[in-house]
Design an enzyme around this catalytic site. Structure first.
Site, PDB file in Angstrom:
ATOM      1  N   ASP A 211      27.201  10.671  23.264  1.00  0.00           N
ATOM      2  CA  ASP A 211      26.517  10.532  22.236  1.00  0.00           C
ATOM      3  C   ASP A 211      27.540   9.899  21.202  1.00  0.00           C
ATOM      4  O   ASP A 211      28.581  10.221  21.045  1.00  0.00           O
ATOM      5  CB  ASP A 211      26.205  11.703  21.466  1.00  0.00           C
ATOM      6  CG  ASP A 211      25.244  11.513  19.991  1.00  0.00           C
ATOM      7  OD1 ASP A 211      25.372  10.168  19.589  1.00  0.00           O
ATOM      8  OD2 ASP A 211      24.501  12.501  19.783  1.00  0.00           O
ATOM      9  N   ASP A 212      27.434   8.456  21.177  1.00  0.00           N
ATOM     10  CA  ASP A 212      28.445   7.741  20.264  1.00  0.00           C
ATOM     11  C   ASP A 212      29.833   7.529  21.038  1.00  0.00           C
ATOM     12  O   ASP A 212      30.759   7.154  20.256  1.00  0.00           O
ATOM     13  CB  ASP A 212      28.753   8.384  18.782  1.00  0.00           C
ATOM     14  CG  ASP A 212      27.797   8.367  18.017  1.00  0.00           C
ATOM     15  OD1 ASP A 212      26.585   8.075  18.145  1.00  0.00           O
ATOM     16  OD2 ASP A 212      27.796   8.993  16.807  1.00  0.00           O
TER      17      ASP A 212
ATOM     18  N   CYS B  61      20.605   6.646  17.209  1.00  0.00           N
ATOM     19  CA  CYS B  61      20.607   7.548  18.196  1.00  0.00           C
ATOM     20  C   CYS B  61      18.840   7.581  19.018  1.00  0.00           C
ATOM     21  O   CYS B  61      18.724   7.283  19.999  1.00  0.00           O
ATOM     22  CB  CYS B  61      20.638   9.031  17.715  1.00  0.00           C
ATOM     23  SG  CYS B  61      22.711   9.297  17.733  1.00  0.00           S
TER      24      CYS B  61
ATOM     25  N   ASP C 157      24.388   6.612  24.108  1.00  0.00           N
ATOM     26  CA  ASP C 157      23.300   6.096  23.600  1.00  0.00           C
ATOM     27  C   ASP C 157      23.631   4.980  22.602  1.00  0.00           C
ATOM     28  O   ASP C 157      22.561   4.249  22.354  1.00  0.00           O
ATOM     29  CB  ASP C 157      22.563   7.381  22.778  1.00  0.00           C
ATOM     30  CG  ASP C 157      23.562   7.793  21.833  1.00  0.00           C
ATOM     31  OD1 ASP C 157      24.744   7.426  21.611  1.00  0.00           O
ATOM     32  OD2 ASP C 157      23.084   8.526  20.717  1.00  0.00           O
TER      33      ASP C 157
END
Length: 487
Positions: free
Chosen positions: A44-45, A77, A307
Site C-alpha cells: 500500500d503506497d 487505493c 496499489d
C-alpha cells in the site's frame, strides 16, 4: 552488481540482512498438465525507492523479471484495487473514489464487480483461493461479508496502525490487541505460510493474495524495527521542492517552497516508511522459503507490486498521492516463476488492469470479455507482444474531501481536481475538468519539471486528445487495446 542496474533510478544501499528465498536457484517450467500456483503480494503506497531497503524483494528481482514501465489506473487505493481485481478501468468498474456513491467497497459490490474478479474466475476452475490483509476501502471492521470466489478470507477493515484491529476470518470476527505477536504484517505472513503449507498437500493449484497496509501512513513498523534506519533521508531528485511551479496547473501553481520544518517532517515519515516495509520484506522471504521447502517454488508465480505510488516533497508537495506525476502512478511490478528469465527487465508499458487477465492466462482460465487489460504472459516469458500499448490511461475524480477517508490528502500534500491522462513511453498528457492541461516530454524532462503544453505542435496535441478520448470511453480488451495503440 546487477541489482544496481535494476535500481539505477534509486541507487544502491548496503544491507547486511541476508535475504530469504530461492537463493538464485533457477526455476524450471511447470509440466504442461500442471496449472501453476500464484502468490500475489500487494503493498500500500510503496514506491520503487524503498526497494533498496528490502533484500528479499531484491532477491526476487534477481530471480525474476522487473517491469520498469508499470502504472496504475488511479493513484488512489480503492479505484486502483478495483482495477486490479477486475482488469477494468475506473470508468468501467464505476469505482472512482474510496467512499460515497462513486466509490468504495459498497459501490464495488452493489454493481456486482465482486463477482467478476480473478478470484471468481480461478475458483470456478478448481483453484483454492485465499485473500489476506487489506481488501477495499469501506470494508469496515464489523463487516462479516465474504465475497464470492475466496476459499479462505482473512481480511482487516482498518489495519493502518498495525495493532488493535479486528480480523475477519471467514466471517468470524477476531480482535487483536497491541502485543508484539499482534503486529498485522507478521500475522498475515504466518497465515499465508500456513495456507501454502496446507495447499502443498492437496492436488488443486492455489492463488494467494496478501495485501499489506504497509507502508501506508502512519507507517507503523514492527517493534523489532523501531530503532533501525534512523537518520535516513527521503530522496532528493530534481523535482524535490521544485524551484519554479509557474507552469503547473492552477491547483498546484500557488504552492510555496517547503520550509525546514516541512522537510524534516518528510524525512521523519520516510524513516517510518523504510522501517514499516521491513516486515513486508521478511514476509516475502518467508513465503518464498516455504514454497521452496514444500517443493512448490518451480510451479509457482510470485508477484510483488503496490496499489499506487507516493510523492514526498516532489513539486513542493507534502507526502501524498492522487496526482498524475510518475511519483504517484508508477509502481514496482516484479514477477518470478516458471519460464521467466532471471534478473531480467521489461520496458513495455503495462498497467494494473493487466494483472487479472495475466493471472487468468497463467491459470488457463478464459479471460472475460469485460476485461480491459491484456495478459502479460508473453512479456513474462520474454516473447514479443504484438498487442503492446502505445499509451496507458489514468482516471481520477477529485478533489478528495471525505473526512473519514484514510487517504484524504493532508495540508499541502496535493488534492487535484478531476482529470484524465495518458502516459506513453516518453510523455505525459493530462486534461483537467477545470480546463487546465499538462504535457511533459519525458525524454528531455524525466522529472516532469517543464509543462510544455503551450509549445506542443497542433498535430501532436490532436493525436493525444484522440487517444485520450478513445481510452476513457473504451469497453473490453479489443476496444481498449485498439485505443491504446493510437499512442
Amino acid at each position: 552488481m546487477l541489482i544496481c542496474l535494476l535500481l539505477a533510478v534509486t541507487g544502491c544501499a548496503s544491507d547486511t540482512t541476508r535475504p530469504i528465498g530461492d537463493g538464485g536457484a533457477p526455476t524450471q517450467p511447470a509440466s504442461r498438465t500442471e496449472r501453476p500456483n500464484i502468490v500475489f503480494v500487494l503493498t500500500d503506497d510503496l514506491t520503487t525507492d524503498l526497494l533498496r531497503y528490502m533484500p528479499n524483494v531484491r532477491q526476487l528481482q534477481r530471480d525474476g523479471r522487473s517491469f520498469t514501465s508499470y502504472f496504475v489506473t488511479d493513484s488512489f487505493c480503492c479505484p486502483s484495487r478495483s482495477s486490479i481485481f477486475t482488469g477494468q478501468f475506473p470508468h468501467n468498474t464505476g469505482v472512482y473514489t474510496n467512499s460515497g456513491p462513486n466509490g468504495g467497497f459498497n459501490k464495488f459490490t452493489k454493481t456486482g464487480k465482486d463477482r467478476q474478479t480473478f478470484a471468481t474466475a480461478l475458483h470456478a476452475t478448481g483453484y483454492r483461493t485465499a485473500m489476506m490483509g487489506k481488501y477495499l476501502n469501506g470494508y469496515d471492521d464489523q463487516t462479516t461479508y465474504v465475497p464470492p470466489g475466496w476459499d479462505q478470507w482473512d481480511v482487516v477493515g482498518n489495519g493502518y496502525h498495525g495493532f488493535d484491529y479486528i480480523l475477519n476470518e471467514n466471517g468470524h470476527l477476531s480482535a487483536h490487541g497491541h502485543a508484539s505477536s499482534d503486529y498485522l504484517t507478521d500475522v498475515l505472513s504466518a497465515k499465508g505460510t500456513a495456507f501454502i503449507e496446507r495447499s502443498g498437500t492437496e492436488h488443486a493449484p492455489f492463488l494467494l493474495e496478501i495485501a499489506s497496509f504497509a507502508p501506508h501512513v502512519p507507517s507503523t513498523p514492527a517493534p523489532r524495527d523501531t530503532d533501525r534506519f534512523l537518520g535516513t533521508r527521503a530522496p532528493r531528485a530534481p523535482a524535490f521542492n521544485e524551484s519554479d511551479t509557474s507552469d503547473k496547473p492552477r491547483w498546484l501553481r500557488t504552492y510555496r517552497k517547503l520550509g525546514r520544518a516541512q522537510l524534516a517532517e518528510i524525512d521523519t515519515q520516510y524513516v517510518h516508511r523504510v522501517q514499516s516495509v521491513q516486515a513486508v520484506d521478511r514476509m516475502v522471504g518467508q513465503l518464498r522459503s516455504t514454497l521452496q521447502q514444500r517443493g512448490l517454488s518451480r510451479s509457482t508465480y510470485f508477484v510483488f507490486s503496490s496499489d499506487n505510488g507516493y510523492h514526498m516533497g516532489e513539486h513542493r508537495l507534502m507526502p501524498g498521492k492522487t496526482t498524475a506525476f510518475d511519483t504517484d502512478i508508477r509502481v514496482p511490478l516484479i514477477v518470478a516463476g516458471p519460464s521467466i528469465p532471471d534478473g531480467s527487465t521489461q520496458t513495455t508499458l503495462a498497467e494494473n488492469t493487466d494483472l487479472a487477465p495475466t493471472f487468468e492466462d497463467l491459470a488457463g482460465t478464459p479471460i472475460p470479455a469485460s476485461v480491459d487489460g491484456r495478459s502479460l504472459v508473453p512479456l513474462l516469458r520474454g516473447e514479443r507482444d504484438a498487442s503492446a500499448p502505445g499509451a496507458i490511461l489514468i482516471e481520477h475524480h477529485g478533489p478528495s474531501l471525505a473526512g473519514y477517508d484514510p487517504d484524504r490528502p493532508g495540508p499541502a500534500s496535493g488534492n487535484p481536481p478531476s482529470y484524465t491522462a495518458i502516459r506513453t513511453a516518453d510523455a505525459l498528457y493530462v486534461e483537467y475538468a477545470t480546463g487546465d492541461r499538462e504535457f511533459y516530454d519525458l525524454r528531455a524532462d524525466p522529472y516532469e519539471l517543464n509543462n510544455t503544453i503551450t509549445a506542443l505542435p497542433p498535430t501532436r496535441l490532436a493525436q493525444l486528445q484522440q487517444t485520450l478520448q478513445a481510452l476513457r470511453t473504451c469497453h473490453g480488451s479489443p476496444a481498449c487495446s485498439a485505443a491504446a495503440r493510437l499512442g
